[in-house]
Motif scaffolding. Structure first.
Motif, PDB file in Angstrom:
ATOM      1  N   ASN A 185     -34.674 -60.206 -40.215  1.00 25.67           N
ATOM      2  CA  ASN A 185     -34.314 -60.505 -38.838  1.00 25.67           C
ATOM      3  C   ASN A 185     -33.820 -59.262 -38.103  1.00 25.67           C
ATOM      4  OD1 ASN A 185     -34.973 -63.158 -39.334  1.00 25.67           O
ATOM      5  ND2 ASN A 185     -32.846 -63.824 -39.619  1.00 25.67           N
ATOM      6  N   GLU A 186     -33.012 -58.463 -38.790  1.00 27.42           N
ATOM      7  CA  GLU A 186     -32.480 -57.262 -38.156  1.00 27.42           C
ATOM      8  C   GLU A 186     -33.574 -56.221 -37.941  1.00 27.42           C
ATOM      9  OE1 GLU A 186     -29.657 -56.984 -36.838  1.00 27.42           O
ATOM     10  OE2 GLU A 186     -28.866 -58.891 -37.579  1.00 27.42           O
ATOM     11  N   ALA A 187     -34.491 -56.102 -38.889  1.00 22.81           N
ATOM     12  CA  ALA A 187     -35.599 -55.154 -38.745  1.00 22.81           C
ATOM     13  C   ALA A 187     -36.463 -55.527 -37.541  1.00 22.81           C
ATOM     14  CB  ALA A 187     -36.432 -55.118 -40.021  1.00 22.81           C
ATOM     15  N   GLU A 188     -36.707 -56.829 -37.379  1.00 26.86           N
ATOM     16  CA  GLU A 188     -37.499 -57.278 -36.230  1.00 26.86           C
ATOM     17  C   GLU A 188     -36.743 -57.076 -34.922  1.00 26.86           C
ATOM     18  OE1 GLU A 188     -40.038 -60.794 -38.556  1.00 26.86           O
ATOM     19  OE2 GLU A 188     -38.313 -61.313 -37.306  1.00 26.86           O
ATOM     20  N   ARG A 189     -35.441 -57.240 -34.977  1.00 29.09           N
ATOM     21  CA  ARG A 189     -34.645 -57.113 -33.749  1.00 29.09           C
ATOM     22  C   ARG A 189     -34.594 -55.683 -33.239  1.00 29.09           C
ATOM     23  NH1 ARG A 189     -29.444 -55.977 -32.229  1.00 29.09           N
ATOM     24  NH2 ARG A 189     -28.793 -55.565 -34.381  1.00 29.09           N
ATOM     25  N   LEU A 213     -41.244 -52.586 -44.426  1.00 31.19           N
ATOM     26  CA  LEU A 213     -41.523 -51.866 -45.666  1.00 31.19           C
ATOM     27  C   LEU A 213     -40.298 -51.070 -46.111  1.00 31.19           C
ATOM     28  CD1 LEU A 213     -43.782 -51.375 -47.704  1.00 31.19           C
ATOM     29  CD2 LEU A 213     -44.434 -49.347 -46.391  1.00 31.19           C
ATOM     30  N   THR A 214     -39.555 -50.556 -45.141  1.00 27.22           N
ATOM     31  CA  THR A 214     -38.309 -49.860 -45.465  1.00 27.22           C
ATOM     32  C   THR A 214     -37.303 -50.821 -46.077  1.00 27.22           C
ATOM     33  OG1 THR A 214     -38.654 -48.291 -43.657  1.00 27.22           O
ATOM     34  CG2 THR A 214     -36.419 -48.494 -44.513  1.00 27.22           C
ATOM     35  N   VAL A 215     -37.260 -52.033 -45.544  1.00 22.77           N
ATOM     36  CA  VAL A 215     -36.371 -53.053 -46.100  1.00 22.77           C
ATOM     37  C   VAL A 215     -36.736 -53.328 -47.552  1.00 22.77           C
ATOM     38  CG1 VAL A 215     -35.628 -55.454 -45.962  1.00 22.77           C
ATOM     39  CG2 VAL A 215     -35.938 -54.125 -43.865  1.00 22.77           C
ATOM     40  N   PHE A 216     -38.047 -53.485 -47.823  1.00 20.27           N
ATOM     41  CA  PHE A 216     -38.478 -53.752 -49.190  1.00 20.27           C
ATOM     42  C   PHE A 216     -38.152 -52.588 -50.106  1.00 20.27           C
ATOM     43  CE2 PHE A 216     -41.589 -53.202 -52.594  1.00 20.27           C
ATOM     44  CZ  PHE A 216     -41.414 -54.388 -53.286  1.00 20.27           C
ATOM     45  N   ARG A 217     -38.450 -51.374 -49.641  1.00 18.13           N
ATOM     46  CA  ARG A 217     -38.204 -50.191 -50.475  1.00 18.13           C
ATOM     47  C   ARG A 217     -36.725 -50.066 -50.828  1.00 18.13           C
ATOM     48  NH1 ARG A 217     -39.515 -46.107 -47.065  1.00 18.13           N
ATOM     49  NH2 ARG A 217     -37.315 -45.802 -46.556  1.00 18.13           N
ATOM     50  N   VAL A 241     -42.500 -60.096 -56.503  1.00 15.18           N
ATOM     51  CA  VAL A 241     -43.352 -61.006 -55.728  1.00 15.18           C
ATOM     52  C   VAL A 241     -42.636 -61.552 -54.501  1.00 15.18           C
ATOM     53  CG1 VAL A 241     -44.611 -63.182 -55.794  1.00 15.18           C
ATOM     54  CG2 VAL A 241     -44.688 -61.642 -57.776  1.00 15.18           C
ATOM     55  N   TRP A 242     -41.426 -62.037 -54.690  1.00 14.92           N
ATOM     56  CA  TRP A 242     -40.742 -62.811 -53.653  1.00 14.92           C
ATOM     57  C   TRP A 242     -40.489 -62.047 -52.355  1.00 14.92           C
ATOM     58  CZ3 TRP A 242     -40.364 -67.907 -53.802  1.00 14.92           C
ATOM     59  CH2 TRP A 242     -39.500 -68.556 -52.919  1.00 14.92           C
ATOM     60  N   PRO A 243     -40.059 -60.775 -52.404  1.00 17.96           N
ATOM     61  CA  PRO A 243     -39.758 -60.070 -51.153  1.00 17.96           C
ATOM     62  C   PRO A 243     -40.922 -59.995 -50.179  1.00 17.96           C
ATOM     63  CG  PRO A 243     -38.837 -58.876 -53.006  1.00 17.96           C
ATOM     64  CD  PRO A 243     -39.701 -59.958 -53.582  1.00 17.96           C
ATOM     65  N   TRP A 244     -42.142 -59.842 -50.692  1.00 20.08           N
ATOM     66  CA  TRP A 244     -43.298 -59.743 -49.792  1.00 20.08           C
ATOM     67  C   TRP A 244     -43.443 -61.017 -48.955  1.00 20.08           C
ATOM     68  CZ3 TRP A 244     -44.717 -55.007 -49.324  1.00 20.08           C
ATOM     69  CH2 TRP A 244     -44.641 -54.134 -50.408  1.00 20.08           C
ATOM     70  N   PHE A 273     -29.197 -45.992 -49.546  1.00 18.16           N
ATOM     71  CA  PHE A 273     -30.354 -46.863 -49.345  1.00 18.16           C
ATOM     72  C   PHE A 273     -29.939 -48.110 -48.574  1.00 18.16           C
ATOM     73  CE2 PHE A 273     -31.040 -44.414 -53.215  1.00 18.16           C
ATOM     74  CZ  PHE A 273     -32.273 -43.847 -52.971  1.00 18.16           C
ATOM     75  N   GLU A 274     -29.338 -47.891 -47.416  1.00 14.50           N
ATOM     76  CA  GLU A 274     -28.978 -49.008 -46.553  1.00 14.50           C
ATOM     77  C   GLU A 274     -30.250 -49.627 -45.986  1.00 14.50           C
ATOM     78  OE1 GLU A 274     -26.131 -50.241 -46.310  1.00 14.50           O
ATOM     79  OE2 GLU A 274     -24.854 -48.665 -47.157  1.00 14.50           O
ATOM     80  N   TYR A 275     -30.202 -50.943 -45.771  1.00 17.03           N
ATOM     81  CA  TYR A 275     -31.397 -51.642 -45.291  1.00 17.03           C
ATOM     82  C   TYR A 275     -31.790 -51.186 -43.892  1.00 17.03           C
ATOM     83  CZ  TYR A 275     -30.915 -54.743 -49.275  1.00 17.03           C
ATOM     84  OH  TYR A 275     -30.834 -55.239 -50.545  1.00 17.03           O
ATOM     85  N   GLN A 276     -30.793 -50.923 -43.065  1.00 18.49           N
ATOM     86  CA  GLN A 276     -31.075 -50.482 -41.698  1.00 18.49           C
ATOM     87  C   GLN A 276     -30.287 -49.196 -41.447  1.00 18.49           C
ATOM     88  OE1 GLN A 276     -33.250 -52.368 -40.293  1.00 18.49           O
ATOM     89  NE2 GLN A 276     -33.064 -54.260 -41.444  1.00 18.49           N
ATOM     90  N   ASN A 277     -30.960 -48.157 -41.007  1.00 21.01           N
ATOM     91  CA  ASN A 277     -30.290 -46.896 -40.717  1.00 21.01           C
ATOM     92  C   ASN A 277     -30.191 -46.604 -39.226  1.00 21.01           C
ATOM     93  OD1 ASN A 277     -29.893 -46.125 -43.465  1.00 21.01           O
ATOM     94  ND2 ASN A 277     -32.083 -45.678 -43.593  1.00 21.01           N
TER      95      ASN A 277
END
Length: 370
Positions: free
Chosen positions: A60-64, A70-74, A147-150, A355-359
């Protein structure tokens, strides 16, 4: 995302159930509790809830703010690797070097363990492998993480809930289909009901928090029914079962987690006295090490403890020695796991800050308690 400390108590209860299962004979009175609630299944539900919550919140935050999923997954997978890989691979290397002393086939089948596919190895061989046997659940968890994160990050939001329900059904039907197949329940897709029920709670928590009180009420009613069915199963009345044992345990676990989330800020006696117990919280914090080492310590310690106990307790009864050895092993396990946490796990976890999810500087995370 703040930490819900009471969830550590659930981890503690789960790992204690696992220890009882592996350290005590099948007919022992303590194992009647593990027959009702399987510790590994509790871990699966908790993982499904926590992992799905993390993924959905950061999606949700990545979309916002317009950052890459992909950064979130990594970063998600890197953070998971920092938590799981170091002591796991260190333990495997030590066991590989010890070779025959482990009374296992780790040197012949090391590839399964180093690639987190030991559940497939046990299924193919149709047998366990001594002190390595419990690693199947870690393999299942890692395969789930791949599998699940994708799905949680890239499925259109209207399809997320149907996907979670389908996953639950896959887990249930797989277990029923493999009911007469030995080791069938250690295959990853046969565990999707537990993961999926945890994910269902996460979806409600993130997207429909107003529905949480109703979910808790409904799940509590179902949990009471599931608990009754588990009791009937333990008593040998399996003809009454319409759902696998894992699903029954998962529903009960979902109800407990939902209750903790819903009432965490209220001073309820159960929450404060049971799930707020300092000993349980400590065991929960070091539970990964406890789980990883618990089946290995007895293989190396029983001979030494037998000699020591014979010297200090020459007149001890067989029953006394039976419980004494397990108490000694438990103390050794707690000590090793605490040292592992303090000297290895905790220092490595500090690298998570890289490795924060959002930088993005515009990122202002919505507070979801975990």
């Amino acid at each position: 995302m703040d930490h819900i400390k009471q969830l550590d108590s659930i981890r503690a209860m789960a790992v204690l159930l696992v220890i009882i299962t592996h350290w005590f004979p099948e007919g022992h009175w303590l194992n009647s509790y593990t027959s009702v609630f399987n510790g590994v299944d509790i871990f699966f539900v908790l993982s499904g809830f926590l992992i799905t919550t993390i993924l959905l919140v950061n999606r949700n935050e990545a979309e916002r703010i317009g950052t890459s999923k992909l950064t979130v997954f990594r970063n998600f997978f890197t953070r998971r690797a920092l938590r799981i890989f170091p002591i796991y691979y260190l333990t495997l290397v030590v066991l590989y070097l010890l070779g025959p002393l482990t009374e296992s086939n780790i040197r012949e089948n090391y590839l399964y363990f180093f690639t987190y596919t030991s559940n497939l190895y046990f299924f193919e061989q149709q047998q366990w492998d001594g002190m390595l046997s419990h690693l199947w659940s870690l393999a299942v968890e890692e395969q789930f993480y791949l599998v699940w994160p994708w799905a949680m990050l890239y499925l259109n939001k209207p399809y997320l809930l149907p996907f979670i329900f389908i996953s639950i059904l896959i887990g249930i039907t797989s277990q029923l289909f493999l009911l007469n197949q030995d080791f069938g329940d250690i295959l990853t897709f046969a565990c999707f009901d537990a993961f999926g029920l945890g994910a269902l709670l996460a979806w409600v928590r993130v997207y429909q928090p107003s529905f949480l009180p109703k979910l808790f009420k409904y799940s509590l009613a179902l949990a009471l029914i599931c608990f009754g069915l588990q009791i009937l199963r333990v008593m040998g009345q399996s003809s009454y079962l319409v759902l696998p044992s894992r699903t029954l345990t998962a529903v009960c676990t979902l109800s407990v987690i939902a209750g903790i989330i819903l009432y965490k800020e209220r001073q309820l006696p159960v929450l404060s006295k049971v799930f707020g117990n300092s000993s349980l919280l400590f065991i929960g914090k070091i539970s990964y090490g406890i789980y990883l080492y618990h089946l290995m310590i007895p293989y190396f310690s029983y001979g030494l403890l037998g000699s020591v106990n014979a010297y200090f307790w020459p007149l001890g009864s067989e029953l006394f020695i039976f419980y004494l050895v397990r108490l000694e092993n438990f103390c050794l396990l707690i000590l090793l796991s605490a040292l592992s946490w303090r000297l290895l796990e905790y220092p490595i976890l500090r690298f998570k800050t890289y490795f924060e999810y959002q930088n993005d500087k515009l990122y202002q995370p919505r507070k979801i308690l975990l």
